[in-house]
Write an enzyme that holds these catalytic residues in place. Structure first.
Site, short mmCIF file in Angstrom:
data_model
loop_
_atom_site.label_atom_id
_atom_site.label_comp_id
_atom_site.label_asym_id
_atom_site.label_seq_id
_atom_site.Cartn_x
_atom_site.Cartn_y
_atom_site.Cartn_z
CG ASN A 90 -1.48 1.32 1.58
OD1 ASN A 90 -2.43 1.78 0.94
ND2 ASN A 90 -0.90 1.99 2.57
CE1 TYR A 157 -0.27 8.29 -6.28
CE2 TYR A 157 -2.14 8.68 -7.74
CZ TYR A 157 -1.61 8.16 -6.57
OH TYR A 157 -2.43 7.50 -5.68
P1 NAD Z 1 -1.09 8.42 3.47
O1 NAD Z 1 -0.10 9.45 3.08
O2 NAD Z 1 -2.25 8.80 4.33
O3 NAD Z 1 -0.37 7.16 4.11
C1 NAD Z 1 0.75 6.65 3.46
C2 NAD Z 1 1.41 5.59 4.30
O4 NAD Z 1 2.55 5.16 3.56
C3 NAD Z 1 1.91 6.11 5.63
O5 NAD Z 1 1.78 5.08 6.59
C4 NAD Z 1 3.40 6.36 5.37
O6 NAD Z 1 4.21 6.20 6.53
C5 NAD Z 1 3.70 5.27 4.39
N1 NAD Z 1 4.87 5.55 3.56
C6 NAD Z 1 5.08 6.62 2.76
N2 NAD Z 1 6.29 6.52 2.21
C7 NAD Z 1 6.84 5.36 2.68
C8 NAD Z 1 8.07 4.71 2.48
N3 NAD Z 1 9.03 5.24 1.69
N4 NAD Z 1 8.31 3.53 3.12
C9 NAD Z 1 7.37 3.00 3.93
N5 NAD Z 1 6.17 3.56 4.15
C10 NAD Z 1 5.93 4.74 3.53
O7 NAD Z 1 -1.58 7.80 2.10
P2 NAD Z 1 -2.94 7.10 1.65
O8 NAD Z 1 -3.81 8.13 1.04
O9 NAD Z 1 -3.44 6.20 2.71
O10 NAD Z 1 -2.35 6.24 0.43
C11 NAD Z 1 -2.02 4.88 0.54
C12 NAD Z 1 -1.97 4.31 -0.87
O11 NAD Z 1 -3.23 4.53 -1.51
C13 NAD Z 1 -0.92 4.96 -1.77
O12 NAD Z 1 -0.30 3.97 -2.54
C14 NAD Z 1 -1.75 5.90 -2.63
O13 NAD Z 1 -1.14 6.13 -3.88
C15 NAD Z 1 -3.03 5.12 -2.76
N6 NAD Z 1 -4.19 5.93 -3.10
C16 NAD Z 1 -4.57 6.97 -2.31
C17 NAD Z 1 -5.68 7.73 -2.70
C18 NAD Z 1 -6.18 8.90 -1.89
O14 NAD Z 1 -7.03 9.66 -2.40
N7 NAD Z 1 -5.71 9.09 -0.67
C19 NAD Z 1 -6.38 7.41 -3.87
C20 NAD Z 1 -5.97 6.33 -4.62
C21 NAD Z 1 -4.87 5.60 -4.23
#
Ligand code: NAD
Length: 250
Positions: A90, A157
């Site tokens: 994730n 992205y």
């Molecule tokens: P967030 O920023 O709220 O959480 C991200 C998590 O990833 C955190 O726990 C952070 O510590 C961890 N992280 C970041 N860089 C890291 C690294 N180098 N090594 C280890 N851990 C790392 O993000 P989110 O919105 O929960 O996103 C999670 C996933 O969902 C991502 O892959 C994102 O692309 C995807 N996503 C998010 C959305 C959205 O709208 N938020 C939409 C579609 C997809």
């Protein structure tokens, strides 16, 4: 760390947002989870709360864009568990939002690719061997930006998430005969720290992007991921499942 025959899962980027929701959902159905994130403070905060405080799950600090951290993490899983049943890849970053390609900082491009695409490739390289003996299920957290260009996220992205869906399909075919199912979820706009950082107090206004007329919540992505790794999805592999309130129908 090991408790009998409980299923064991790795969730990356699990200290907040979608990853934390996935880890919580797994713990609630009795899975032992290793939560991975960069921040020890955030990891400890998550572990002190429900449902983790009363569980046998634990937090492990690692930066998955760093090959050494990744090696250390999987050596630990190898030693402690020797196998893995579930992996939710994730962890991801959005890079330089609202920045056109010709202005896009090369450094941001490489950072996004290193985590969102190469990071998942390197994780699966270590996760799959740990599933070979008894099968397993992997969910890669992509985005609708893996299915069509993101208007906010920028080229890196979108390219990383398109690449992630290709990686998911390729690996799904290669390991289907080994009983390892590999799928992706493609969320729309989810209420997390990532989207709050991009849209600030205007975030809720963007709920209208989705035909369902509101933002996606992290628990709704977790529910889809939980289903994909469950026996209920036993004949499903290689799919890119939109969790997008209907966006891709249009
Ligand atoms: P967030 O920023 O709220 O959480 C991200 C998590 O990833 C955190 O726990 C952070 O510590 C961890 N992280 C970041 N860089 C890291 C690294 N180098 N090594 C280890 N851990 C790392 O993000 P989110 O919105 O929960 O996103 C999670 C996933 O969902 C991502 O892959 C994102 O692309 C995807 N996503 C998010 C959305 C959205 O709208 N938020 C939409 C579609 C997809």
């Amino acid at each position: 760390m090991t408790t009998g025959n409980k299923r064991r899962a790795l969730v990356t980027g699990a200290t907040e947002g979608i990853g934390l929701a996935c880890a919580s959902a797994l713990v609630r159905v009795g899975v032992q989870v290793l939560l991975v994130g960069r921040s020890t403070a955030k990891g400890e905060r998550a572990m002190a709360a429900a449902p983790f405080a009363a569980s046998d799950s634990r937090f492990y600090a690692a930066d998955l864009a760093q090959a050494d951290d990744l090696r250390r993490l999987f050596d630990e899983i190898d030693t402690r568990w020797g196998r893995l049943d579930i992996a939710i890849n994730n962890a991801g970053i959005d890079g330089a939002s609202f920045t056109p390609l010709t202005d896009y900082p090369d450094e941001a491009w490489h950072q996004v690719m290193a985590l969102n695409l190469t990071g998942v490739y390197l994780c699966m390289k270590r996760e799959i061997p740990l599933m070979m003996s008894s099968g397993g299920a992997i969910v890669n957290v992509a985005s609708i930006a893996g299915l069509r260009a993101s208007y906010t996220g920028g080229c890196a992205y979108t390219a990383s998430k398109h690449g992630l869906l290709g990686l998911t399909k390729s690996a799904a075919l290669e390991y289907a005969r080994h009983g390892i199912r590999i799928n992706a979820v493609c969320p729309g706009l989810v209420r997390t720290a990532m989207s709050e950082a991009v849209f600030g107090d205007k975030l809720d206004e963007h709920g209208d992007l989705h035909p369902l007329g509101r933002l996606c919540e992290a628990d709704e992505v977790a529910a889809a991921a939980l289903w994909l790794v469950s026996p209920a999805a036993s004949f499903i592999t290689g799919v890119s499942l939109p969790v997008d309130g209907g966006i891709m129908a249009g």
